[in-house]
Design an enzyme around this catalytic site. Structure first.
Site, PDB file in Angstrom:
ATOM      1  N   SER A 258      41.395  36.952  42.177  1.00  0.00           N
ATOM      2  CA  SER A 258      41.137  35.845  41.249  1.00  0.00           C
ATOM      3  C   SER A 258      42.378  35.581  40.403  1.00  0.00           C
ATOM      4  O   SER A 258      43.184  36.493  40.175  1.00  0.00           O
ATOM      5  CB  SER A 258      39.969  36.204  40.324  1.00  0.00           C
ATOM      6  OG  SER A 258      39.835  35.280  39.265  1.00  0.00           O
TER       7      SER A 258
ATOM      8  N   TYR B  96      35.599  41.712  34.579  1.00  0.00           N
ATOM      9  CA  TYR B  96      36.063  40.950  35.741  1.00  0.00           C
ATOM     10  C   TYR B  96      37.584  40.969  35.838  1.00  0.00           C
ATOM     11  O   TYR B  96      38.150  41.276  36.889  1.00  0.00           O
ATOM     12  CB  TYR B  96      35.545  39.521  35.649  1.00  0.00           C
ATOM     13  CG  TYR B  96      35.795  38.685  36.881  1.00  0.00           C
ATOM     14  CD1 TYR B  96      34.956  38.773  37.990  1.00  0.00           C
ATOM     15  CD2 TYR B  96      36.864  37.802  36.952  1.00  0.00           C
ATOM     16  CE1 TYR B  96      35.172  38.014  39.123  1.00  0.00           C
ATOM     17  CE2 TYR B  96      37.091  37.033  38.078  1.00  0.00           C
ATOM     18  CZ  TYR B  96      36.247  37.140  39.161  1.00  0.00           C
ATOM     19  OH  TYR B  96      36.470  36.389  40.284  1.00  0.00           O
TER      20      TYR B  96
END
Length: 261
Positions: A151, A165
């Site tokens: 990501s 995350y």
């Protein structure tokens, strides 16, 4: 062989066997479609077997060679047995694409230990042990390709509760580089695709919020969020012989956002 045919074969996956974990999700299904279109025989798996089978059937109707199966990669023992069973059934696993990931949002000052452990188990620990299991199949067979979905949040912080995350995706990036370095001697390439927000069910609530969406798109030079096919195309490249000299790379499929932040 005709020189043009040589280049066409750079994107030929006929005869290859690919495992796509998280293959029934928004990104995973696009990835599965992409590599199936190049001729690979694909096994997609996820915790929801029905969803995996439904996606596989849809791709099969379009002409792809694909099967849907159930697997929870957080169960390391079951993952090892699953990978072994694929090796026995197909004789090899040429390509691994790991699309499994999740997010639990909360301010860092309030983040719970149970949530932290869950995010690490799903996003990072499971990713490594899945890679390890597949590498044990690939090494004696002369190599293979491994791709993880990372990501932009592996590189950029955000003004929201993304501590778990961001941390796990940052760890994944260095895991990819380390595995690529260790396993290059076995002809295994390991890379990651790091998208910005991709229009999937996982982030729908964010993209449906104008206060979140409008500033987000304004920061992206190409002026849009990503679509699943954008990641599917990159997975096609990293799975194919065209990328044989690419390893240890984190490719940011982000519309240019990390180029200017």
């Amino acid at each position: 062989m005709n020189i043009l045919e040589t280049y066409r074969n750079l994107f030929n996956l006929k005869g290859k066997v690919a495992l796509v974990t998280g293959g029934a999700g928004g990104i995973g299904s696009a990835v599965s479609e992409g590599i199936a279109s190049l001729g690979a025989e694909v096994i997609i798996c996820g915790r929801n077997k029905k969803k995996a089978v439904d996606v596989a059937n849809r791709i099969k109707k379009a002409g792809g060679k694909i099967r849907g199966k159930s697997l929870d990669i957080t169960d390391i023992e079951k993952t090892n047995k699953f990978v072994d069973s694929l090796d026995k059934s197909y004789g090899k696993i040429d390509i691994l694409i790991n699309c499994v990931g999740t997010q639990i949002e909360a301010p860092a000052i309030e983040y719970k230990e149970t949530d932290w452990d869950k995010i690490f188990d799903i996003n990072l620990k499971s990713a490594f042990y899945l890679s390890q299991a597949v590498a044990r199949v690939q090494i004696p067979k002369g190599g293979g390709k491994q791709i993880h979905i990372s990501s932009v949040r592996s590189k950029l912080g955000i003004h929201r509760g993304y501590i778990g995350y961001c941390t796990t995706k940052g760890g994944m990036n260095l895991m990819v580089k380390q595995l690529a370095t260790e396993w290059a001697q076995y002809n295994i390439t390991v890379n990651a695709i790091a998208p910005t927000f991709i229009r999937t069910e996982l982030v729908a609530k964010y993209l449906d919020d104008p206060d979140f969406y409008n500033p987000l798109v304004k920061r992206i030079p190409l002026g849009r969020v990503g679509e699943p096919i954008d990641i599917g195309g990159m997975a096609m490249y990293l799975s194919s012989p065209a990328s044989d000299f690419i390893t240890g790379q984190i490719i940011f499929a982000d519309g240019g956002v990390t180029a200017c932040q």
